[in-house]
Design a protein around this motif. Structure first.
Motif, PDB file in Angstrom:
ATOM      1  N   GLY A 563       0.816  -1.205   0.000  1.00 55.71           N
ATOM      2  CA  GLY A 563       0.000   0.000   0.000  1.00 55.71           C
ATOM      3  C   GLY A 563       0.851   1.257   0.000  1.00 55.71           C
ATOM      4  O   GLY A 563       0.539   2.244  -0.674  1.00 55.71           O
ATOM      5  N   ARG A 564       1.953   1.228   0.821  1.00 53.84           N
ATOM      6  CA  ARG A 564       2.823   2.411   0.859  1.00 53.84           C
ATOM      7  C   ARG A 564       3.540   2.609  -0.480  1.00 53.84           C
ATOM      8  O   ARG A 564       3.714   3.727  -0.953  1.00 53.84           O
ATOM      9  N   VAL A 565       3.976   1.488  -1.076  1.00 50.52           N
ATOM     10  CA  VAL A 565       4.615   1.572  -2.412  1.00 50.52           C
ATOM     11  C   VAL A 565       3.616   2.131  -3.433  1.00 50.52           C
ATOM     12  O   VAL A 565       3.955   2.982  -4.255  1.00 50.52           O
ATOM     13  N   ALA A 566       2.366   1.641  -3.341  1.00 52.31           N
ATOM     14  CA  ALA A 566       1.337   2.125  -4.278  1.00 52.31           C
ATOM     15  C   ALA A 566       1.125   3.625  -4.125  1.00 52.31           C
ATOM     16  O   ALA A 566       1.021   4.378  -5.106  1.00 52.31           O
ATOM     17  N   GLY A 567       1.057   4.093  -2.859  1.00 49.49           N
ATOM     18  CA  GLY A 567       0.854   5.519  -2.628  1.00 49.49           C
ATOM     19  C   GLY A 567       2.003   6.356  -3.140  1.00 49.49           C
ATOM     20  O   GLY A 567       1.803   7.408  -3.786  1.00 49.49           O
ATOM     21  N   LEU A 568       3.274   5.918  -2.852  1.00 55.19           N
ATOM     22  CA  LEU A 568       4.434   6.680  -3.332  1.00 55.19           C
ATOM     23  C   LEU A 568       4.525   6.653  -4.859  1.00 55.19           C
ATOM     24  O   LEU A 568       4.821   7.671  -5.497  1.00 55.19           O
ATOM     25  N   ALA A 569       4.279   5.501  -5.464  1.00 50.08           N
ATOM     26  CA  ALA A 569       4.342   5.399  -6.934  1.00 50.08           C
ATOM     27  C   ALA A 569       3.338   6.327  -7.592  1.00 50.08           C
ATOM     28  O   ALA A 569       3.630   6.998  -8.582  1.00 50.08           O
ATOM     29  N   ALA A 570       2.123   6.386  -7.045  1.00 45.19           N
ATOM     30  CA  ALA A 570       1.109   7.285  -7.607  1.00 45.19           C
ATOM     31  C   ALA A 570       1.533   8.739  -7.469  1.00 45.19           C
ATOM     32  O   ALA A 570       1.340   9.560  -8.384  1.00 45.19           O
ATOM     33  N   ALA A 571       2.149   9.080  -6.295  1.00 52.35           N
ATOM     34  CA  ALA A 571       2.606  10.457  -6.096  1.00 52.35           C
ATOM     35  C   ALA A 571       3.727  10.816  -7.065  1.00 52.35           C
ATOM     36  O   ALA A 571       3.789  11.933  -7.609  1.00 52.35           O
ATOM     37  N   ILE A 572       4.660   9.878  -7.283  1.00 58.49           N
ATOM     38  CA  ILE A 572       5.750  10.129  -8.266  1.00 58.49           C
ATOM     39  C   ILE A 572       5.158  10.341  -9.659  1.00 58.49           C
ATOM     40  O   ILE A 572       5.544  11.260 -10.396  1.00 58.49           O
ATOM     41  N   ALA A 573       4.220   9.480 -10.057  1.00 57.50           N
ATOM     42  CA  ALA A 573       3.606   9.596 -11.388  1.00 57.50           C
ATOM     43  C   ALA A 573       2.905  10.938 -11.543  1.00 57.50           C
ATOM     44  O   ALA A 573       2.970  11.580 -12.598  1.00 57.50           O
ATOM     45  N   ARG A 574       2.224  11.374 -10.491  1.00 59.74           N
ATOM     46  CA  ARG A 574       1.544  12.672 -10.552  1.00 59.74           C
ATOM     47  C   ARG A 574       2.553  13.812 -10.654  1.00 59.74           C
ATOM     48  O   ARG A 574       2.339  14.788 -11.372  1.00 59.74           O
ATOM     49  N   GLN A 575       3.689  13.690  -9.900  1.00 60.37           N
ATOM     50  CA  GLN A 575       4.748  14.692  -9.968  1.00 60.37           C
ATOM     51  C   GLN A 575       5.323  14.784 -11.391  1.00 60.37           C
ATOM     52  O   GLN A 575       5.703  15.862 -11.841  1.00 60.37           O
ATOM     53  N   MET A 576       5.343  13.660 -12.103  1.00 59.88           N
ATOM     54  CA  MET A 576       5.865  13.618 -13.468  1.00 59.88           C
ATOM     55  C   MET A 576       4.843  14.096 -14.496  1.00 59.88           C
ATOM     56  O   MET A 576       5.161  14.194 -15.682  1.00 59.88           O
ATOM     57  N   GLY A 577       3.616  14.400 -14.058  1.00 58.88           N
ATOM     58  CA  GLY A 577       2.617  14.946 -14.979  1.00 58.88           C
ATOM     59  C   GLY A 577       1.849  13.916 -15.765  1.00 58.88           C
ATOM     60  O   GLY A 577       1.241  14.242 -16.783  1.00 58.88           O
ATOM     61  N   LEU A 578       1.842  12.645 -15.337  1.00 61.81           N
ATOM     62  CA  LEU A 578       1.099  11.614 -16.044  1.00 61.81           C
ATOM     63  C   LEU A 578      -0.399  11.836 -15.844  1.00 61.81           C
ATOM     64  O   LEU A 578      -0.831  12.370 -14.816  1.00 61.81           O
ATOM     65  N   PRO A 579      -1.234  11.398 -16.789  1.00 65.76           N
ATOM     66  CA  PRO A 579      -2.687  11.558 -16.646  1.00 65.76           C
ATOM     67  C   PRO A 579      -3.225  10.702 -15.495  1.00 65.76           C
ATOM     68  O   PRO A 579      -2.666   9.657 -15.159  1.00 65.76           O
ATOM     69  N   GLU A 580      -4.355  11.135 -14.958  1.00 63.15           N
ATOM     70  CA  GLU A 580      -4.911  10.473 -13.779  1.00 63.15           C
ATOM     71  C   GLU A 580      -5.271   9.025 -14.044  1.00 63.15           C
ATOM     72  O   GLU A 580      -5.107   8.167 -13.164  1.00 63.15           O
TER      73      GLU A 580
END
Length: 731
Positions: A563-580
């Motif tokens: 769950g923590r990996v999932a949360g961090l990965a989603a935050a990194i992807a959002r920081q990189m500007g990937l679509p939701e």
């Protein structure tokens, strides 16, 4: 002494004759110191002697001879003095004139020669000798035929005959020099009198340079003509009166006439349609008069030999004389007939497309059938070129009438006069009746000439209608339930592509009418489908979370890791500007990225000490195991590939496939960094947590080698700039 004196005068030297007799002649005339030498010599030699004697300004010819007796004894002398002063002066003047003539003769730069009527040279100047390469003595031994090339030597007799008849001749010939070289010359010959005989004075001018220049001009013109002829446009030149002075091959091809038939002709009278002739001629005249500047670009039709018209785009350039006055017009013309036809077709198609677009927008917005029909008519007449449109519905009454449902445009009572029917009667033979009976579009391109349009012709022409198109409206069973009519103010207004598009528009309208009654049911079905999809989506994610929870239940020391990996990965992807949507897929993959560990014995996962190589091999197999579990599930995202690749490294040192660089999908590269940061910072059975700083130091050190630089930079920005904190595990 003087014994006798014979003269026509009564005295000599103002001395009477009587006083002369007995005196020495040289005391009287001419006065000398003694006897003249010729007299003495005649006395001594007994021969006749002759000499010229000067006396003052006068000159005399002295002739003396002695008279002897039978025994040869000298008796006396006879002395004759002839006054030759005038003749002598004339001879001296003639000599001077001859000298002057020869000076002028030799000073002439052209070759000048005199020959008799048989062609024999009698005289030649210095330039003639240099011209032919002969000395004067050699040249005077030649005949005209000797110094002409064989081609022109054969014409000598003919030229002399012309000279006899006309007295002069100007011609071009070629002279053969002594060294064999040939010189082209222009010969100017005239018959003169020379030494009392008819002769020919000829002047030969070397025209080598002129011939070379003429040849260069010919070649230049040939090149220019070649350039003109290879041009893929018509090129014409008109003089100030509009007469054709030049036309190239393409122009001849376009006009359908040979060049000889075009040159000199009046351009406007012969090659422009009568409808355009006067307008174009007036513009041309104004240009020639300087009233207006030339129109650089101009389009008009030209008339071909077959009577057909071509549309030509002209580029014009004014020709000026040396004074700057207009001397004509040079124009290049491109045949744009096909282009104009294409443009017209495109224009009509665009009009139909615009109408189709407007109709479709009306279809989308309409919620009521009457509103739809009226919007369609408004949309049609809103396009330039359509004067009126109406929709009628087929009535199945006894008269087989057509009921007008909507109309727009300039109809002003026209529809009231139509009394339409789809029965096979005279009023049912128009485009509308035929379209209803046949189920196919019916076209009238010229109302004024179409006999089937006779019942409505006068009223239609009053309102400016010229052409119409009737389009059937088909129901689901392909039966005609209505008719759409479109009217134009132009004859032959509807081209094939336009009819096709308008037919498509009619089909759309029919479809719109059919579907209005079922739109609400369709919308309800769509809403129900969306709710069902949302429930399925929720069920899928709940299932994924349940699977993740099962894995973590077997490994309590790593509980919450996914769950923590999932949360961090989603935050990194959002920081990189990937679509939701893509971020959601990454989050979902993070939740199950260690799913494969379900096949690893729990005692290995929770072993506090160092694990063996065999145990390590079992753990390294978990990405493949997770992939095998997920690969057949149809996710909207590459979940199985993310799970399979989340332990791969950029340099190929990862597992299970040893992928490198771009072979690893971006989602897996993001999970890779998130997994490492969470693992290093958190507690493990074999060691305590090392903290976030140690984790960030690790990914910084291996940036570009093990981990994607863009992903690392986004992760570092999260922790150092946005102060990211791991959240409690949640889905």
């Amino acid at each position: 002494m003087t014994r006798s004196f014979c003269t026509t005068k009564t005295s000599v030297a103002d001395i009477p004759f009587k006083q002369i007799i007995g005196r020495p002649y040289y005391d009287i005339f001419p006065k000398t110191d003694g006897p003249l030498p010729c007299c003495t010599q005649a006395l001594e030699t007994a021969e006749k002697m002759e000499a010229e004697v000067g006396a003052g300004d006068a000159t005399y010819r002295s002739r003396t001879f002695s008279i002897h007796d039978e025994q040869g004894a000298y008796l006396y002398s006879v002395h004759v003095l002839e006054d030759i002063t005038g003749r002598k002066r004339a001879e001296e003047q003639a000599a001077k004139e001859r000298e002057k003539f020869h000076m002028l003769f030799d000073a002439i730069s052209d070759a000048v020669a005199i020959h008799n009527m048989e062609g024999r040279f009698l005289q030649a100047n210095r330039s003639a000798c240099e011209h032919f390469g002969y000395s004067q003595e050699e040249l005077l031994q030649k005949n005209v035929a000797d110094i002409d090339t064989p081609e022109f030597a054969a014409k000598v007799a003919e030229r002399i005959k012309v000279l006899y008849e006309q007295g002069h001749l100007v011609a071009e010939t070629a002279h053969l020099r002594k060294d064999g070289s040939v010189i082209p010359v222009e010969l100017n010959a005239r018959v003169i009198t020379y030494d009392g005989q008819p002769a020919v004075l000829s002047v030969a001018r070397d025209i080598t340079e002129r011939k070379r220049a003429e040849q260069e001009l010919v070649e230049s013109r040939q090149r220019a003509q070649h350039y003109l002829d290879i041009a893929d446009v018509m090129l014409i030149s008109l003089d100030t009166q509009g007469r054709v002075q030049m036309v190239n091959r393409k122009g001849c091809e376009m006009l359908g006439h040979p060049e000889a038939d075009i040159l000199g002709k009046d351009w406007f009278d012969n090659y422009l349609p009568e409808s355009a002739r006067n307008v174009v001629r007036r513009i041309f005249a104004q240009i020639m008069d300087g009233d207006i500047v030339p129109v650089e670009y101009f389009e008009n039709n030209i008339l071909t030999a077959s009577g057909a018209e071509l549309t030509v785009a002209w580029h014009n350039s004014l020709l000026e004389d040396e004074t700057g006055k207009a001397g004509g017009l040079l124009s290049s013309g491109e045949d744009i007939t096909a282009r104009k036809q294409a443009e017209n077709t495109i224009q009509h198609a665009n009009r139909a497309l615009a109408t189709l677009g407007a109709v479709n927008r009306a279809l989308v917005r309409a919620t009521d059938e009457s509103e739809l029909l009226q919007a369609i008519c408004n949309a049609i007449v809103g396009q330039r070129g359509y004067r009126m449109a109406w929709v009628g519905y087929v009535q199945h009454d006894a008269e087989k009438s057509v009921k007008i449902m909507a109309c727009a445009g300039e109809y002003a009572g026209y529809l009231d006069t139509m009394r339409l029917t789809w029965a096979e009667t005279e009023r049912g033979m128009g485009p509308s009746g035929r379209a209803i009976r046949s189920g196919k579009p019916q076209l009238c391109q010229d109302m004024a000439c179409d006999p089937l349009y006779l019942p409505w012709r006068d009223e239609a022409l009053k309102r400016g209608y010229a052409a119409s198109l009737a389009l059937p409206l088909l129901g689901a069973d392909q039966a005609v339930f209505g008719i759409l009519n479109v009217y134009s103010g132009e004859v032959k207004a509807f081209v094939a592509s336009e009819v096709a598009l308008l037919e498509e528009m009619a089909d759309d309208l029919a479809f719109g009418v059919r579907t209005l009654n079922v739109r609400r049911e369709r919308d309800l079905a769509l809403e129900q489908g969306q709710r069902h999809f949302a429930r399925l989506h929720k069920s899928m994610e709940d299932t994924v979370q349940a699977i993740a929870n099962m894995v973590e239940m077997r490994d309590p020391y790593t509980a919450g890791h996914q769950g923590r990996v999932a949360g961090l990965a989603a935050a990194i992807a959002r920081q990189m500007g990937l679509p939701e949507d893509r971020i959601h897929g990454i989050h979902l993959a993070g939740v199950v990225h260690d799913l494969g560990k379900i096949q690893v014995p729990a005692e290995i996962l929770s072993k506090p000490g160092k694990i063996s190589s065999i145990e390590h091999s079992l753990i390294k197999a978990h990405p493949q195991a997770g992939f095998d579990i997920l690969k057949d599930i149809e996710f909207p995202w590459p979940i199985a590939q993310m799970v399979l690749q989340h332990h791969e490294r950029l340099d190929g040192s990862g597992y299970p496939q040893g992928l490198k660089g771009e072979q690893i999908i971006l989602e897996a590269r993001i999970l890779n960094v998130a997994d490492v940061v969470e693992a290093i910072s958190s507690h493990r059975p074999y060691r305590p947590g090392l903290g976030v700083d140690a984790a960030l130091e690790e990914i910084t050190r291996q940036c570009g080698t093990h981990y994607d630089a863009a992903v690392v930079n986004a992760c570092l920005a999260l922790f150092r700039e946005q102060h990211y904190k791991f959240q409690p595990a949640s889905f």
